[in-house]
Every structure is written in C-alpha cells, then in structure tokens.
Design an enzyme around this catalytic site. Sequence first.
Site, short mmCIF file in Angstrom:
data_model
loop_
_atom_site.label_atom_id
_atom_site.label_comp_id
_atom_site.label_asym_id
_atom_site.label_seq_id
_atom_site.Cartn_x
_atom_site.Cartn_y
_atom_site.Cartn_z
N CYS A 229 42.36 41.66 38.36
CA CYS A 229 42.40 42.17 39.73
C CYS A 229 42.54 41.02 40.72
O CYS A 229 43.56 40.35 40.73
CB CYS A 229 41.18 43.06 40.01
SG CYS A 229 41.35 44.05 41.53
N HIS B 76 42.22 47.06 35.85
CA HIS B 76 40.88 46.74 35.33
C HIS B 76 40.78 47.16 33.87
O HIS B 76 40.54 48.34 33.58
CB HIS B 76 39.81 47.47 36.14
CG HIS B 76 39.62 46.93 37.51
ND1 HIS B 76 38.70 45.93 37.80
CD2 HIS B 76 40.22 47.23 38.68
CE1 HIS B 76 38.75 45.66 39.09
NE2 HIS B 76 39.66 46.43 39.65
N GLU C 134 38.37 46.66 31.89
CA GLU C 134 37.00 47.11 31.61
C GLU C 134 36.77 48.55 32.04
O GLU C 134 35.76 49.16 31.65
CB GLU C 134 35.99 46.17 32.28
CG GLU C 134 35.79 46.35 33.77
CD GLU C 134 36.87 45.70 34.64
OE1 GLU C 134 36.68 45.69 35.87
OE2 GLU C 134 37.88 45.21 34.08
#
Length: 216
Positions: A82, A192, A194
Amino acid sequence: MADVAVVDYGMGNLHSVAKAVEHVAPGAEVVVTGDPATILAAGRVVFPGQGAARDCMAAINGHGLRDAVLQAAAEKPFLGICMGLQVLFAHSEEGDTPCLGLFAGNVVRFQDARMHDAQGNKLKVPHMGWNNVRQLRPHPLWAGIEDATRFYFVHSYHVVPADPDLAVGSADYPTEFVCACARDNVFAVQFHPEKSATAGLRLLANFVTWDGNPNS
C-alpha cells in the site's frame, strides 16, 4: 536475527501484516520493529503503510528509518504494501511530497472526471474493495496465483512508474492503473495481501521463501 522484519514507523496495519506472515510461516521469527539495526539484520523486510504520503514520509524520516529502508531494499528480499509501494517512488501529488526515490515516477490521484463505470455510474474515491489484478509478467511472488485473481484495495492515489518495465500487475478503476511493481529483490503492491484471503496469503507465503531473485 529475525527471519522477517515488519517496519514500524508509526503508521500502518502492522500487526495484521505480521500475523498474516506468521500464519504462512509458523516457524519463522517475525518482528515488528522501528530499530534500523534490527531491520538491517533481518533476513527479509516487509514495508507496510497507510495514511497520507506527507505524514508517512515525516514519520519515516522522524524515526530515522529512511536509510535503513533504502539499504534493506538494496540488499534483501523486500515487500512493500500500500503506502509502502507509493513512497518508494520519487514524488507524490498527495501533499506535494518528496518520497524515497527508489523508483523513478510519481504517485497521482484518481481523476474525478474519469470516475464513471461503463454504465455511467459514479465511482467513489477512495477505490475500496476487491478488484481483479492482471499479472503483467511472471514473477516468483505470483506463483500459484491465477491471473485476474481478486485482491483487496483501499487507496485514493496510484503509482505511475517512469519505467513501464517496473509494472508487474495492474487493475482497472475504471481505467488501467499499475498496482504491483518489481525490480531485482523488491516487490511492492498497492493492494493489501493481509486482507486478501487465500490469494493474499499465498503471495505472503511466496515472499517468505523467495531468495530475492526475480527469475527464481
């Protein structure tokens, strides 16, 4: 020496990233750290971030991490996430901010005049939610991830590399923008991993076993 250092400069979803890395590499030592020596001693480095570019750069410089981040990006497997992609570039329109300058190019805002889908519906900025990512060329971190797999995004700005060969992934909102860049031992993404379910975890798993060779 930690296996993976997650760079902590006071901004970013650091612990979610660290937990995701621990999940895919349960035997690895993962540390969240703002200590330059610990970052440089680690086997590989994850550089996450969120928020405004000017605030992020102020935090990086204020924590004395600029040189450590650039050295890590020159020497070992390095993953930017990001804002950790955006500040690798020379300049961001957001706050007219000079960034780290590892990559030539700029970070620009989605243009409001173009924010309409094919049916004429207004698209919101920030670009938030799931989007398909095209793999523009092979890379070890794409291993086991199908082309056009969906990843999760939250951002209002995107990178425009001066060198088109930096781009390894793109998405549409509504026109094409670069969402993944790679050179040598550095791989950085706008989305992202995650927060991107199975595909994101696979990308992180690929990273923790990657030797930094873009052709391996």
